[in-house]
Design a protein around this motif. Structure first.
Motif, PDB file in Angstrom:
ATOM      1  N   LEU A 162       0.720  -1.052   0.025  1.00  0.00           N
ATOM      2  CA  LEU A 162       0.109   0.077   0.084  1.00  0.00           C
ATOM      3  C   LEU A 162       0.848   1.280   0.043  1.00  0.00           C
ATOM      4  O   LEU A 162       2.044   1.078   0.210  1.00  0.00           O
ATOM      5  N   LEU A 163       0.334   2.434  -0.586  1.00  0.00           N
ATOM      6  CA  LEU A 163       0.695   3.708  -0.501  1.00  0.00           C
ATOM      7  C   LEU A 163      -0.162   4.554   0.068  1.00  0.00           C
ATOM      8  O   LEU A 163      -1.140   4.660  -0.312  1.00  0.00           O
ATOM      9  N   ASN A 164       0.398   5.257   0.789  1.00  0.00           N
ATOM     10  CA  ASN A 164      -0.462   6.391   1.695  1.00  0.00           C
ATOM     11  C   ASN A 164      -0.092   7.783   1.534  1.00  0.00           C
ATOM     12  O   ASN A 164       1.069   8.261   1.489  1.00  0.00           O
ATOM     13  N   TYR A 165      -1.060   8.705   1.498  1.00  0.00           N
ATOM     14  CA  TYR A 165      -0.829  10.112   1.318  1.00  0.00           C
ATOM     15  C   TYR A 165      -1.577  10.880   2.461  1.00  0.00           C
ATOM     16  O   TYR A 165      -2.553  10.461   2.589  1.00  0.00           O
ATOM     17  N   SER A 166      -0.902  11.747   3.082  1.00  0.00           N
ATOM     18  CA  SER A 166      -1.583  12.371   4.213  1.00  0.00           C
ATOM     19  C   SER A 166      -1.266  13.967   4.129  1.00  0.00           C
ATOM     20  O   SER A 166      -0.461  14.457   3.494  1.00  0.00           O
ATOM     21  N   PHE A 167      -2.334  14.611   4.699  1.00  0.00           N
ATOM     22  CA  PHE A 167      -2.512  16.116   4.490  1.00  0.00           C
ATOM     23  C   PHE A 167      -2.730  16.567   5.878  1.00  0.00           C
ATOM     24  O   PHE A 167      -3.775  16.106   6.415  1.00  0.00           O
ATOM     25  N   ARG A 168      -1.975  17.642   6.299  1.00  0.00           N
ATOM     26  CA  ARG A 168      -2.112  18.002   7.649  1.00  0.00           C
ATOM     27  C   ARG A 168      -2.505  19.713   7.569  1.00  0.00           C
ATOM     28  O   ARG A 168      -1.286  20.352   7.831  1.00  0.00           O
ATOM     29  N   GLY A 169      -3.527  20.084   7.232  1.00  0.00           N
ATOM     30  CA  GLY A 169      -3.560  21.648   7.240  1.00  0.00           C
ATOM     31  C   GLY A 169      -3.698  22.378   8.260  1.00  0.00           C
ATOM     32  O   GLY A 169      -3.327  23.532   8.298  1.00  0.00           O
ATOM     33  N   SER A 170      -3.760  21.846   9.570  1.00  0.00           N
ATOM     34  CA  SER A 170      -4.021  22.599  10.830  1.00  0.00           C
ATOM     35  C   SER A 170      -3.236  21.733  11.919  1.00  0.00           C
ATOM     36  O   SER A 170      -3.038  20.571  11.541  1.00  0.00           O
ATOM     37  N   TYR A 171      -3.198  22.173  12.937  1.00  0.00           N
ATOM     38  CA  TYR A 171      -2.259  21.113  14.089  1.00  0.00           C
ATOM     39  C   TYR A 171      -3.056  19.958  14.614  1.00  0.00           C
ATOM     40  O   TYR A 171      -2.187  18.850  14.832  1.00  0.00           O
ATOM     41  N   TYR A 172      -4.345  20.073  14.467  1.00  0.00           N
ATOM     42  CA  TYR A 172      -5.040  18.784  15.021  1.00  0.00           C
ATOM     43  C   TYR A 172      -6.082  18.122  13.986  1.00  0.00           C
ATOM     44  O   TYR A 172      -6.693  16.965  14.465  1.00  0.00           O
ATOM     45  N   ASN A 173      -5.951  18.367  12.799  1.00  0.00           N
ATOM     46  CA  ASN A 173      -6.670  17.847  11.693  1.00  0.00           C
ATOM     47  C   ASN A 173      -5.852  17.288  10.644  1.00  0.00           C
ATOM     48  O   ASN A 173      -4.958  17.671  10.154  1.00  0.00           O
ATOM     49  N   PHE A 174      -6.081  15.966  10.304  1.00  0.00           N
ATOM     50  CA  PHE A 174      -5.535  15.083   9.356  1.00  0.00           C
ATOM     51  C   PHE A 174      -6.357  14.468   8.418  1.00  0.00           C
ATOM     52  O   PHE A 174      -7.265  13.970   8.719  1.00  0.00           O
ATOM     53  N   HIS A 175      -5.802  14.479   7.129  1.00  0.00           N
ATOM     54  CA  HIS A 175      -6.633  13.668   6.049  1.00  0.00           C
ATOM     55  C   HIS A 175      -5.519  12.524   5.463  1.00  0.00           C
ATOM     56  O   HIS A 175      -4.404  12.983   5.636  1.00  0.00           O
ATOM     57  N   SER A 176      -5.981  11.678   5.246  1.00  0.00           N
ATOM     58  CA  SER A 176      -5.533  10.345   4.844  1.00  0.00           C
ATOM     59  C   SER A 176      -6.076   9.527   3.636  1.00  0.00           C
ATOM     60  O   SER A 176      -7.369   9.542   3.847  1.00  0.00           O
ATOM     61  N   ALA A 177      -5.254   9.347   2.523  1.00  0.00           N
ATOM     62  CA  ALA A 177      -6.004   8.531   1.551  1.00  0.00           C
ATOM     63  C   ALA A 177      -4.857   7.311   1.384  1.00  0.00           C
ATOM     64  O   ALA A 177      -3.606   7.682   1.166  1.00  0.00           O
ATOM     65  N   THR A 178      -5.359   6.112   1.036  1.00  0.00           N
ATOM     66  CA  THR A 178      -4.522   5.140   0.610  1.00  0.00           C
ATOM     67  C   THR A 178      -4.981   4.237  -0.351  1.00  0.00           C
ATOM     68  O   THR A 178      -6.151   4.305  -0.484  1.00  0.00           O
ATOM     69  N   VAL A 179      -4.194   3.828  -1.212  1.00  0.00           N
ATOM     70  CA  VAL A 179      -4.423   2.897  -2.319  1.00  0.00           C
ATOM     71  C   VAL A 179      -3.461   1.671  -1.953  1.00  0.00           C
ATOM     72  O   VAL A 179      -2.417   1.815  -1.623  1.00  0.00           O
ATOM     73  N   GLY A 180      -3.953   0.388  -2.334  1.00  0.00           N
ATOM     74  CA  GLY A 180      -3.205  -0.679  -2.139  1.00  0.00           C
ATOM     75  C   GLY A 180      -3.681  -1.826  -3.086  1.00  0.00           C
ATOM     76  O   GLY A 180      -4.808  -1.932  -3.496  1.00  0.00           O
ATOM     77  N   TYR A 181      -3.161  -3.153  -2.781  1.00  0.00           N
ATOM     78  CA  TYR A 181      -3.424  -4.318  -3.205  1.00  0.00           C
ATOM     79  C   TYR A 181      -3.045  -5.403  -2.155  1.00  0.00           C
ATOM     80  O   TYR A 181      -2.227  -5.680  -1.481  1.00  0.00           O
ATOM     81  N   HIS A 182      -4.368  -6.162  -2.311  1.00  0.00           N
ATOM     82  CA  HIS A 182      -4.140  -7.468  -1.398  1.00  0.00           C
ATOM     83  C   HIS A 182      -4.332  -8.765  -1.990  1.00  0.00           C
ATOM     84  O   HIS A 182      -5.225  -8.935  -3.052  1.00  0.00           O
ATOM     85  N   GLN A 183      -3.692  -9.673  -1.596  1.00  0.00           N
ATOM     86  CA  GLN A 183      -3.863 -11.246  -2.091  1.00  0.00           C
ATOM     87  C   GLN A 183      -3.688 -12.178  -0.903  1.00  0.00           C
ATOM     88  O   GLN A 183      -2.692 -11.905  -0.391  1.00  0.00           O
TER      89      GLN A 183
END
Length: 478
Positions: free
Chosen positions: A230-251
């Motif tokens: 998997l690969l994850n991207y995160s965005f922290r626009g303020s001190y207490y708030n986090f956004h995270s998006a993940t894409v990946g593959y499972h087998q």
């Protein structure tokens, strides 16, 4: 008109205690006559031999050259200290103002760093919790994982984390993880990646009477092989708030004997399950201590999509919620309360995706040895806690390594009440005893919080069917 400050200008007139103490505005103002406003001239940071200065400054609301109302300034000092500590890079954090004039201060951030490169021996139970191993699995030492783990928790001094795991025993696994919290100058965007591969000769194939049923075939063949990338991207626009998006593959591949034990272990009776997945989560995290909070709040909202393309073996959507509140009360009391919930849109999931009470973060005290499985889960956990002991011991005379020279130790007495429900659309007969009905449990506990934020809980709990047991857990309940 500024009130006159007693003492010599330039002397430290007020200080915040270390990260393990509770500091309030009243504590600060009792030390001195305060000005109406203060201007921050410079922020100094000491003790960060490895950690880059910008990583610490990223956690601070206070800025150089800005004038603050006194009460606002004191509140920001307390909040900034907690945020820096929650980086989990330091054993102690002090944030102190030094007056250089009646209404001007220098801010000193003093930290003691942890030991960042931590090779360790893996010797852990493979089961969901200690009580599952002790009671249901009869203290079977074959259900132990062992191996080597290497953690580097501050690569390059930028709070980058690297983990390598080689594991044998009940679950044979290889795991590599890397995370870089910031990839841009403004420190807003981050990335992480993970790859793991594991095999099992014994697996849970289903549940019966609300307990996991494990299976090993006579030849002791490998029953399941699984891989995740998997690969994850995160965005922290303020001190207490986090956004995270993940894409990946499972087998995953399973032995055909598994389908004899559970024909719907995978959809359509297949021995292979492979799919791409994607997820998004929003996290608001304003806890005073990430490992064992006594003040603040946590909100996590998530959506997971399993199966993105037509050739994937699955098409599932899951929504999750976690909402915790930590309320300081009078004296040494505080209340921790939290709601966790999840729901799948379809009525039947591969057994590897099954959710319910007994799987983190959803559990009810008194039901630690049970799994109550279904498509919709809602749990409300509550603890009223009293701080019995809180100290940090200087053991530098016995420990020559500075990163281990302070031994913190906290002890809390807790009174607990949890309740919730699992809705199983399939109404499986073998599990009807506990599904689709209201459940609750209550009891008392003793929580220990010690070195490097390690949490150990000793609890005696009774559930709504009158069964009581003593339980040991290794993480904070919420």
């Amino acid at each position: 008109m500024t009130k006159r400050i007693t003492g010599l200008v330039g002397l430290v007139l007020v200080f915040l205690a270390g990260a393990h103490a509770q500091v309030t505005t009243e504590d600060l103002e009792s030390e001195l006559m305060v000005p109406k406003q203060v201007t921050v001239n410079t922020i100094f940071i000491i003790g960060n031999e490895k950690t880059r200065k910008n990583i610490i400054l990223r956690e601070m609301d206070i800025s150089e050259g800005v004038t603050y109302e006194w009460e606002e300034f004191v509140s920001m000092l307390v909040a900034d200290q907690k945020k820096i500590y929650n980086l989990l890079l330091f054993n102690t954090v002090d944030v102190k103002p030094y007056f250089v004039a009646d209404d001007q201060v220098e801010v000193l951030v003093s930290v003691t760093e942890r030991w960042y490169i931590l090779p360790s021996v893996i010797f852990t139970l493979a089961d969901r919790n200690f009580s599952e191993w002790w009671i249901n699995q009869n203290r079977d030492f074959s259900r132990v994982n062992y191996g080597i783990k290497l953690d580097h928790n501050n690569v390059g001094g930028r709070n980058e984390k690297l983990r390598l795991v080689g594991q044998l025993g009940f679950t044979q696994a290889f795991d590599i993880q890397y995370s870089k919290p910031y990839i841009d100058r403004k420190q807003l965007h981050g990335i992480s990646a993970r790859f793991n591969y594991f095999t099992n000769k014994t697996i849970a194939v289903r549940s019966s009477d609300n307990r996991q049923v494990f299976y090993t075939n006579p030849e002791e063949d490998v029953l399941r092989k699984s891989m995740n990338a998997l690969l994850n991207y995160s965005f922290r626009g303020s001190y207490y708030n986090f956004h995270s998006a993940t894409v990946g593959y499972h087998q995953s591949r399973i032995h055909e004997d598994v389908l004899v034990q559970n024909p719907v272990y995978f959809p359509n009776g297949n021995t292979q399950l492979s799919y791409f997945f994607a997820s998004y989560s929003y996290r608001h995290d304003k806890r005073d201590n990430n490992a064992y909070a006594t003040d603040g709040e946590l909100l996590v909202l998530g959506v997971n999509k399993y199966g993105l393309f037509g050739r994937d073996n699955i098409d599932e959507t899951e929504f999750t919620l976690q909402a915790n509140r930590y309320l300081p009360l009078r004296g040494r009391f505080h209340l921790a309360t939290g709601l966790s919930a999840s729901t799948f849109l379809s009525p039947l999931q591969p057994y590897t995706l099954v959710r319910g009470i007994g799987y983190r973060p959803d559990f009810i005290r008194g039901y630690e040895i049970n799994v109550i499985e279904g498509q919709q889960v809602a749990v409300h956990k509550n603890s009223l806690r009293y701080e019995l002991f809180n100290a940090a011991f200087d053991i530098s005379n016995y420990m020559p390594i500075d990163e281990f020279a302070v031994f913190p130790f906290k002890m809390y007495l807790s009174a607990n009440f949890d309740h919730g429900i699992v809705h199983d659309r399939n109404r499986l007969v073998e599990n009807l005893r506990l599904t689709n009905r209201y459940l609750y449990g209550y009891g008392v506990g003793l929580d220990l919080v010690t070195f490097y934020d390690t949490v150990i809980r000793f609890e005696y709990s009774i559930n709504d069917v009158g069964m009581g047991n003593f339980f040991i857990n290794m993480k904070a309940p919420l």
